[in-house]
Design a protein around this motif. Structure first.
Motif: not given
Ligand code: MG
Length: 382
Positions: A233-237, A267-269
């Protein structure tokens, strides 16, 4: 007390026809004998391994034992009993306390079975795995049954057969020239007490083509059973800019994602899901944001590294599922390009990669358009 194993690999396997001896036939990608040797080589109680081979099979054995340290090779004799005697004679120099004598063509020998036989040797000079006969036994001739044999007290015996070394060596030397069917028979002839430990139906000897097929399905079935799953799981603002990168694909937009690397939240997730599946931590562990070398990096390198962890564990990716969560930009038009990119990075076929997108009905931070979240599940077969 030193313990050695003698792996009897000298048989010519005529029951298989003119082909390779059975212990050198391929089983789940490696020679049968290799699987057997690995179990003994990996067992902490086994100090030395002696392999008894047919002189013609030196090349085949070298291939089977490649990379397994310390296997001492000696040549067999005319009969199995001669081969074992040669192996024992070869081991005499190191004067082991105990010896396990095992058929190379029994690759399903378990560490627990080795332990059981060695433990039994604490109290008896000989021990072997045995299974009670459960089928009804008949004596017959010319295709006709003559009588039913009482099966009570009858056992099928397996290897490894374990012995106190000095006693079985003396017994074998005394029995030279007499045709005895197994090492326990040699021990019995010398008056040694041989005890039984419970055998294992899986510890069968590969003798026929059917045995080899059974072994193949058992071994590859076992490999297929070790399926592991990881989630990411990942989040970017968002910050001012003119496009976002999702799965390595640039999508024009009126903002961009903030982050140390290229901020490819998708891709991070996926990377975290793959790392999770093989118990390899998370993306921050391997690519710390504090490390300047990852500034602006294309996130494909993170996923490539995660796939290397999978391969390093002897595994392969099975599938990847990804959900991108945002109100905008629209992901659908880029789905095929994103799938192709993930396929190129991971080596997975495109039909094992699923990319989907959803909104949160204008609720929460993604609903307010403050950033993009992504979650992923990856499956690995080891
Ligand atoms: Mg990330």
């Amino acid at each position: 007390m030193t313990t050695c194993a003698i792996i009897v690999s000298a048989g010519r396997g005529h029951r298989f026809g003119a082909g390779l001896p059975k212990q050198y036939r391929m089983l789940a990608g490696a020679p049968v004998a290799r699987h057997t040797l690995m179990v003994f080589a990996d067992h902490p109680a086994i100090d030395h391994i002696f392999a008894v081979i047919h002189p013609d099979d030196a090349g085949l054995f070298a291939e089977a034992a490649k990379g397994i340290d310390g296997v001492i090779v000696t040549h067999g004799g005319k009969e199995r009993q001669d081969s074992v005697r040669n192996g024992l004679a070869r081991a005499r120099d190191i004067a082991p306390g105990k010896v396990l004598i095992h058929d190379a063509a029994r690759p399903f020998i378990s560490a627990a079975m080795i332990d059981a036989v060695l433990t039994a040797l604490e109290d008896a000079p000989g021990a072997l795995p045995a299974l009670p006969v459960t089928d009804t036994l008949k004596r017959g001739a010319d295709g006709r049954i003559q009588e039913t044999v009482d099966r009570s007290g009858l056992y099928r015996v397996q290897t490894p057969q374990g012995f106190r070394f000095a006693e079985i060596l003396a017994a074998h030397e005394a029995a030279a020239g007499r045709a005895l069917t197994d090492d326990a028979a040699v021990a019995e002839a010398a008056g040694m007490r041989v005890v039984m430990v419970p055998g294992d139906e899986n510890n069968f000897k590969i003798t026929t083509q059917e045995d080899l097929m059974r072994a193949e399905s058992m071994m590859t079935g076992r490999a297929g059973g070790d399926i592991r799953t990881g989630m990411g799981f990942d989040v970017h603002r968002f910050e001012p800019g003119n496009g976002v990168i999702l799965c390595g694909v640039r999508i024009p937009f009126d903002r961009r994602l903030a982050g140390h690397s290229d901020a490819d939240v998708a891709l991070h997730a996926i990377t975290d899901a793959v790392l999770g599946a093989v118990g390899a931590g998370d993306i921050g562990l391997h690519f710390p944001p504090s490390d300047p070398q990852w500034r602006g990096a294309a996130s494909a390198i993170f996923l490539e590294k995660a796939v290397e962890f999978v391969i390093g564990k002897g595994g392969e990716l099975v599938n990847i599922d990804l959900t991108v969560i945002c109100e905008a930009p629209k992901v659908g038009p880029h789905r095929d390009a994103m799938t192709a990119k993930v396929a190129a990075i991971t080596g997975l076929a495109a039909d094992r990669i699923n990319i989907k997108a959803t909104t949160t009905e204008q609720l929460g931070f993604t609903g307010r358009g403050e950033g993009i979240a992504a979650q992923s599940v990856a499956t690995v077969r080891i």
